[in-house]
Design a protein around this motif. Structure first.
Motif, PDB file in Angstrom:
ATOM      1  N   VAL A 293      -1.723 -11.447   2.722  1.00  0.00           N
ATOM      2  CA  VAL A 293      -1.374 -10.085   3.190  1.00  0.00           C
ATOM      3  C   VAL A 293      -1.856  -8.881   2.725  1.00  0.00           C
ATOM      4  CG1 VAL A 293      -0.024  -8.822   4.815  1.00  0.00           C
ATOM      5  CG2 VAL A 293       0.020 -11.221   4.952  1.00  0.00           C
ATOM      6  N   TRP A 294      -1.005  -8.970   1.410  1.00  0.00           N
ATOM      7  CA  TRP A 294      -1.010  -7.672   0.440  1.00  0.00           C
ATOM      8  C   TRP A 294      -2.126  -7.634  -0.122  1.00  0.00           C
ATOM      9  CZ3 TRP A 294       4.545  -9.269  -1.351  1.00  0.00           C
ATOM     10  CH2 TRP A 294       5.374  -9.096  -0.468  1.00  0.00           C
TER      11      TRP A 294
ATOM     12  N   THR B   6      -3.255 -11.069  10.034  1.00  0.00           N
ATOM     13  CA  THR B   6      -2.102 -10.220   9.160  1.00  0.00           C
ATOM     14  C   THR B   6      -0.866 -10.427   9.942  1.00  0.00           C
ATOM     15  OG1 THR B   6      -3.936  -8.850   8.201  1.00  0.00           O
ATOM     16  CG2 THR B   6      -1.615  -7.944   8.111  1.00  0.00           C
ATOM     17  N   GLN B   7      -0.783  -9.903  11.007  1.00  0.00           N
ATOM     18  CA  GLN B   7       0.548 -10.079  11.792  1.00  0.00           C
ATOM     19  C   GLN B   7       1.415 -11.302  11.782  1.00  0.00           C
ATOM     20  OE1 GLN B   7      -0.528  -8.236  15.627  1.00  0.00           O
ATOM     21  NE2 GLN B   7      -0.202  -6.038  14.757  1.00  0.00           N
TER      22      GLN B   7
ATOM     23  N   TRP C  16       2.553 -11.881   8.151  1.00  0.00           N
ATOM     24  CA  TRP C  16       3.820 -11.128   8.228  1.00  0.00           C
ATOM     25  C   TRP C  16       4.930 -11.968   8.754  1.00  0.00           C
ATOM     26  CZ3 TRP C  16       5.560  -7.663   5.136  1.00  0.00           C
ATOM     27  CH2 TRP C  16       4.627  -6.550   4.635  1.00  0.00           C
TER      28      TRP C  16
ATOM     29  N   TYR D 138       2.541  -5.500  -5.937  1.00  0.00           N
ATOM     30  CA  TYR D 138       1.260  -5.321  -4.952  1.00  0.00           C
ATOM     31  C   TYR D 138       1.271  -3.865  -4.602  1.00  0.00           C
ATOM     32  CZ  TYR D 138       0.918 -10.388  -4.534  1.00  0.00           C
ATOM     33  OH  TYR D 138       0.897 -11.765  -4.661  1.00  0.00           O
TER      34      TYR D 138
ATOM     35  N   VAL E 236       2.841  -2.426  -2.374  1.00  0.00           N
ATOM     36  CA  VAL E 236       2.901  -2.125  -1.027  1.00  0.00           C
ATOM     37  C   VAL E 236       3.951  -1.045  -0.348  1.00  0.00           C
ATOM     38  CG1 VAL E 236       3.434  -3.607   1.012  1.00  0.00           C
ATOM     39  CG2 VAL E 236       2.576  -4.835  -0.567  1.00  0.00           C
ATOM     40  N   ARG E 237       3.661  -0.349   0.479  1.00  0.00           N
ATOM     41  CA  ARG E 237       4.069   0.687   0.993  1.00  0.00           C
ATOM     42  C   ARG E 237       4.335   0.542   2.296  1.00  0.00           C
ATOM     43  NH1 ARG E 237       4.876   0.628  -3.793  1.00  0.00           N
ATOM     44  NH2 ARG E 237       4.988   2.177  -5.139  1.00  0.00           N
ATOM     45  N   SER E 238       4.019  -0.492   3.051  1.00  0.00           N
ATOM     46  CA  SER E 238       4.164  -0.577   4.396  1.00  0.00           C
ATOM     47  C   SER E 238       5.611  -0.813   4.951  1.00  0.00           C
ATOM     48  CB  SER E 238       3.366  -1.857   4.642  1.00  0.00           C
ATOM     49  OG  SER E 238       3.698  -2.361   6.160  1.00  0.00           O
ATOM     50  N   ARG E 239       6.019  -0.208   6.055  1.00  0.00           N
ATOM     51  CA  ARG E 239       7.154  -0.064   6.818  1.00  0.00           C
ATOM     52  C   ARG E 239       7.545  -1.583   7.260  1.00  0.00           C
ATOM     53  NH1 ARG E 239       7.425   5.144  10.804  1.00  0.00           N
ATOM     54  NH2 ARG E 239       7.217   6.992   8.997  1.00  0.00           N
ATOM     55  N   ALA E 240       6.674  -2.395   7.101  1.00  0.00           N
ATOM     56  CA  ALA E 240       6.873  -3.867   7.671  1.00  0.00           C
ATOM     57  C   ALA E 240       7.937  -4.429   6.572  1.00  0.00           C
ATOM     58  CB  ALA E 240       5.585  -4.872   7.782  1.00  0.00           C
ATOM     59  N   LEU E 241       7.820  -4.004   5.246  1.00  0.00           N
ATOM     60  CA  LEU E 241       8.701  -4.504   4.071  1.00  0.00           C
ATOM     61  C   LEU E 241      10.263  -4.575   4.506  1.00  0.00           C
ATOM     62  CD1 LEU E 241       7.252  -3.391   0.617  1.00  0.00           C
ATOM     63  CD2 LEU E 241       7.664  -5.784   1.700  1.00  0.00           C
TER      64      LEU E 241
END
Length: 356
Positions: free
Chosen positions: A156-157, A164-165, A168, A200, A202-207
């Motif tokens: 994903v990253w 992708t979803q 996740w 990675y 990653v700055r996604s809110r999914a984290l």
């Protein structure tokens, strides 16, 4: 063509499986030992239809719903035939060893380096409990779930995979499953977020959804009425600093030098307890000195950035055990895997610099 065949990803995974079988085949001749009988007795007395309730009720026992389902399934099929249980232990250890190799390859570590470090991981004597004791299923399951989640999130990253979803969702479920397999896996969410942010970027809110699995696990555990930690497996504020430093050094030593170092640091800890305040002060000064050393040399260590991040994950994965009053080899499983990956990454960096 022949060389490509023997060095293909599938072939290397097969080599790893052969190595695991060669090293741990003697386990098949062993009977049950130690805490194995606690879990076998539990499996023998647990109601057949209780599996659906394991996630909601611990009945005053450990809150490990996934291993409980596995123990009950194995007991109902194989009863008291130890070879079958040991085969499952070997397969789970093979699963983890293969993931250690795969993660290195995903970070562009050369095949021969990744395979060499993975073989070293396999032969480490500190892992004997994980295979020889069936009571450590929970540790192996938790480790396998965590490293599987990291492999899923890597796709994903890095943008190398589709769906992708769904990935996740699968990664989040695997992270939660790591905690539901063993209490030490409660740190899995923080480890995944740490690697996602620093490795990675990653700055996604999914984290946030990954992070939420940690408090979710503790809520589920509290609602289930699980047995609490006590004795040497509990944390006392007065000895927290000493135990944390001693256990950190002890587990790193155990990874490289085997179970005997665990006994040695147990003796050292008993002596430190007699001078707990002095030992705490020395430990605090030593920790600050090491932290300052890393800070002032942070620029020269930039090329080893990935190795330091894997080392950070190694230390993070130790956190649930560092403050405890006792040490045991099985707690070193996940930290040793991260440490091996860090070594492989550093080795690759050195080889790359030598060629440049």
């Amino acid at each position: 063509l022949l060389l490509q065949t023997f060095t293909s990803p599938l072939s290397v995974i097969v080599y790893i499986g052969i190595a695991v079988c060669v090293v741990y085949a003697p386990a098949l001749s062993l009977y049950f030992m130690g805490d194995d009988f606690t879990w076998l007795r539990w499996a023998a007395t647990a109601p057949v239809d209780a599996a659906r309730d394991y996630f909601m009720n611990a009945w005053g026992f450990f809150y490990r719903p996934i291993p409980k389902i596995l123990y009950q399934l194995l007991y109902s099929v194989f009863w008291l035939k130890p070879a079958a249980y040991h085969i499952v232990s070997i397969v789970m250890f093979y699963w983890l060893a293969a993931l250690v190799y795969i993660l290195q390859r995903k970070h562009n570590v050369r095949i021969w380096i990744a395979l060499s470090t993975t073989l070293f991981f396999i032969v480490m004597s500190v892992h004997h409990e994980i295979v020889f004791w069936i009571s450590t299923f929970s540790h192996a399951l938790s480790a396998g779930m965590l490293f599987s989640a990291l492999c899923v999130f890597d796709g994903v990253w890095t943008g190398r995979s589709r769906w992708t979803q769904l990935r996740w969702l699968l990664g989040i479920l695997l992270t939660l499953a790591s905690a539901l397999s063993y209490e030490g896996g409660s740190i899995a969410a923080i480890v995944v977020v740490f690697i996602g942010v620093y490795m990675y970027e990653v700055r996604s809110r999914a984290l946030l959804a990954v992070f939420v699995t940690a408090p979710l696990y503790w809520w589920m555990r509290s609602q289930a009425g699980a047995v609490g930690a006590s004795g040497d497996y509990g944390v006392r504020p007065g000895t927290l600093v000493v135990n944390s430093v001693a256990n950190t050094i002890g587990y790193v030593s155990a990874i490289f030098f085997g179970p005997k170092s665990v006994e040695l640091f147990g003796i050292i800890r008993e002596n430190l307890r007699l001078n707990v305040y002095i030992a705490s002060a020395v430990a605090a000064v030593g920790g600050l000195t090491v932290a300052a050393k890393f800070y002032w040399n942070r620029h020269t260590g930039e090329k080893y950035r990935k190795s330091f991040i894997w080392m950070g994950a190694c230390v993070l994965s130790m956190v649930p055990f560092l403050g405890l009053g006792g040490m045991t080899e099985r707690y070193a499983l996940v930290p040793s895997a991260f440490l091996i990956i860090a070594i492989g990454q550093a080795w690759e960096t050195v080889m790359g610099a030598a060629r440049a």
